[in-house]
Structure formats: C-alpha cells, structure tokens
Design an enzyme around this catalytic site. Sequence first.
Site, PDB file in Angstrom:
ATOM      1  N   LYS A 113       4.742 -52.318  19.241  1.00 11.79           N
ATOM      2  CA  LYS A 113       5.739 -52.153  18.181  1.00 11.79           C
ATOM      3  C   LYS A 113       6.468 -53.480  17.995  1.00 11.79           C
ATOM      4  O   LYS A 113       6.781 -54.158  18.979  1.00 11.79           O
ATOM      5  CB  LYS A 113       6.742 -51.060  18.535  1.00 11.79           C
ATOM      6  CG  LYS A 113       7.865 -50.906  17.489  1.00 11.79           C
ATOM      7  CD  LYS A 113       8.725 -49.705  17.730  1.00 11.79           C
ATOM      8  CE  LYS A 113       9.852 -49.912  18.722  1.00 11.79           C
ATOM      9  NZ  LYS A 113      10.788 -51.003  18.386  1.00 11.79           N
ATOM     10  N   GLU A 141       9.780 -55.257  15.605  1.00 15.35           N
ATOM     11  CA  GLU A 141      10.911 -54.988  14.708  1.00 15.35           C
ATOM     12  C   GLU A 141      10.816 -55.893  13.490  1.00 15.35           C
ATOM     13  O   GLU A 141      10.446 -57.073  13.608  1.00 15.35           O
ATOM     14  CB  GLU A 141      12.235 -55.241  15.441  1.00 15.35           C
ATOM     15  CG  GLU A 141      12.484 -54.273  16.575  1.00 15.35           C
ATOM     16  CD  GLU A 141      13.860 -54.441  17.216  1.00 15.35           C
ATOM     17  OE1 GLU A 141      14.667 -55.265  16.726  1.00 15.35           O
ATOM     18  OE2 GLU A 141      14.130 -53.730  18.201  1.00 15.35           O
ATOM     19  N   ASP A 162      12.100 -51.322  24.433  1.00 13.97           N
ATOM     20  CA  ASP A 162      12.880 -52.344  25.145  1.00 13.97           C
ATOM     21  C   ASP A 162      14.302 -51.831  25.399  1.00 13.97           C
ATOM     22  O   ASP A 162      15.112 -52.509  26.028  1.00 13.97           O
ATOM     23  CB  ASP A 162      12.854 -53.698  24.427  1.00 13.97           C
ATOM     24  CG  ASP A 162      13.430 -53.647  23.030  1.00 13.97           C
ATOM     25  OD1 ASP A 162      13.799 -52.548  22.572  1.00 13.97           O
ATOM     26  OD2 ASP A 162      13.520 -54.714  22.379  1.00 13.97           O
ATOM     27  N   SER A 163      14.571 -50.595  24.971  1.00 16.32           N
ATOM     28  CA  SER A 163      15.779 -49.893  25.416  1.00 16.32           C
ATOM     29  C   SER A 163      15.764 -49.772  26.936  1.00 16.32           C
ATOM     30  O   SER A 163      16.787 -49.464  27.553  1.00 16.32           O
ATOM     31  CB  SER A 163      15.873 -48.506  24.761  1.00 16.32           C
ATOM     32  OG  SER A 163      14.648 -47.805  24.911  1.00 16.32           O
ATOM     33  N   GLU A 221      15.099 -46.414  11.873  1.00 16.80           N
ATOM     34  CA  GLU A 221      16.213 -46.114  12.783  1.00 16.80           C
ATOM     35  C   GLU A 221      17.549 -46.142  12.068  1.00 16.80           C
ATOM     36  O   GLU A 221      17.888 -47.102  11.367  1.00 16.80           O
ATOM     37  CB  GLU A 221      16.212 -47.131  13.946  1.00 16.80           C
ATOM     38  CG  GLU A 221      17.332 -46.859  14.946  1.00 16.80           C
ATOM     39  CD  GLU A 221      17.141 -47.557  16.287  1.00 16.80           C
ATOM     40  OE1 GLU A 221      16.052 -48.123  16.541  1.00 16.80           O
ATOM     41  OE2 GLU A 221      18.094 -47.518  17.090  1.00 16.80           O
ATOM     42  N   ASP A 273       6.747 -51.821  23.330  1.00 15.90           N
ATOM     43  CA  ASP A 273       7.689 -52.517  22.453  1.00 15.90           C
ATOM     44  C   ASP A 273       7.642 -54.006  22.786  1.00 15.90           C
ATOM     45  O   ASP A 273       7.846 -54.389  23.946  1.00 15.90           O
ATOM     46  CB  ASP A 273       9.089 -51.971  22.772  1.00 15.90           C
ATOM     47  CG  ASP A 273      10.013 -51.998  21.586  1.00 15.90           C
ATOM     48  OD1 ASP A 273       9.598 -52.484  20.519  1.00 15.90           O
ATOM     49  OD2 ASP A 273      11.152 -51.510  21.729  1.00 15.90           O
TER      50      ASP A 273
END
Length: 268
Positions: free
Chosen positions: A113, A115, A44-45, A182, A83
């Site tokens: 993915k 978080e 999602d960057s 990260e 993501d």
Amino acid sequence: MKKWNAASVKASKGVSRLACLTAYDTGSARLADAAGIALLLVGDSLGMTVLGYDSTLPVTMAEMLHHTAAVVRGATDAMVVADMPFLSYQINREEAFRNAGRFVQEAGADAVKVEGGAIRAELVRTLTENGIPVLGHIGLTPQSVNVLGGYKVQGKTRAACDRLLDDAQALAEAGAFAIVLECTPPDIGAAVTAAVPVPVISVGAGPACDGQMLVMHDMLGLTERPPKFAKPYATLAATMRTAFAAYAAEVQTGAFPAPEHCYAPTAP
Ligand code: KIV
C-alpha cells in the site's frame, strides 16, 4: 475458502462487502484470518499501536518487514498487504520498486500500500506492471500529517471532494486493485465509491464504500483515544488491566502458583 488475492478483491466490487483489519503479529493475524477477514493490512500504524511512536513517520523498512513476515505466517485465506513506510517510496521510482519488492520477496506479502493519489499513479503502474499489486490510500494520509495540519476529516469542500475523485480515478486507471479512503464524510465515500471500478475500502468514510477497514487495536478496545469511526467490538484494555492486577496480587500473596500449576514432585 480460497485465499484472497488482488484479483478476487477487485472482483468483489458490487458483489460482497470486504471486512478488512490491520494486523501486526502472527497470533492475531491467525485469529482474524479464521474469522473470515479478507484483507490484513500490516499498517504503519504499527508505529503507534505496537512500537510506542507518536506517529507513523519513524517507522522503518526493517520494522515493517519484520512484522509483515509475522502476519504472513498467521494468514491462510486472508490477503496480506504491507504498508510502505515513510521515505520508502517517495524518493525515486527505483528505490520504491526495490522496497516494494522486498515486501513480496523477503516478507511474503501479497501486495503493498502507498499513500497518495494522482502523484502516485506512475509508481502504481510500474509496480503493477512488474507483478506487485498496489492498494491505494487517499483522504487522510497519516504520513502527510505535518502538511495536513493534524489528523483531520478530509474532503470537506467541493474542491477537496473533486481532488479526491481525481485521485481515486488516477489510481484505478494506473492499476491499483483497491483504494483505501480514510476519514471523509459519508457522501464523499459514496461519491468516490461510485466513481471508480475498483473496491473503495472505508477507514471512516461511511457505509456506502465497498469494504471497511479498522485498526485492530482500536476495534479491540486497546487504544486510549480511538477515532470517532472506530467502533469498539471488545474492551481488551480493561480485561488486560484486571488480569495483570490479579496476577500481581496473587504473586504477592502466594496464591499463585497453586498445586494445579505445579508439576508432579520428583520421584524418591
Ligand atoms: O497504517 C494503517 O493502519 C493504515 C490504515 C488505517 C489504512 O494506513
């Protein structure tokens, strides 16, 4: 080379190091895939690298599905992980399951993915048991930037380190096939890597991890202020600036297009 999948990525722990990259479009996914990248994360960057947002928070399901499908079309051997964007998996398990399923069914992703650590264990178990492999993500979790108070190094205290170890173990026990860690000091990267039976993929968590991941735009030199850990392997922003300026100047002077850029004249 056989296509990477959740099982082969998991089995690579202690055998080979995983080179992973983010990707957002078909062309760059094709190039990264051909270069031997094992795992392409449609991060999602995307919000910052491609869409011009200030953070990952505005990124929507529609945007992620669109770009995931594009990356899938460029990947032959690499595993493609989508993501899950902010609010697509936090509200309740049913919504999270449906949204994760859309990445597999509509966009062709191999995995998703999410978080978060122990708080996501139940979701990771549900998705995995229902056929959707999950990549965990702990340490600096950008969707929580407003709680973390910025994009800061994580795991700097003993308590924070213990929390990361608990989170990694909870995700591995719940069935995550690998875990992204990260932005931590390298000793934390080493400790987390040693503590779990699944690959730990470092995004700025040091060399002891089982694999490395970089944001494609950072490593290509396209990001204005890349993070400390992002080694630039190219200087594409400078190359693009030079090319754009040369093109604009040649259009102004009439040097472009030259005869070799023109089709043969129409026959009389
Ligand atoms: O969105 C992203 O690109 C990521 C990676 C940096 C892990 O989450």
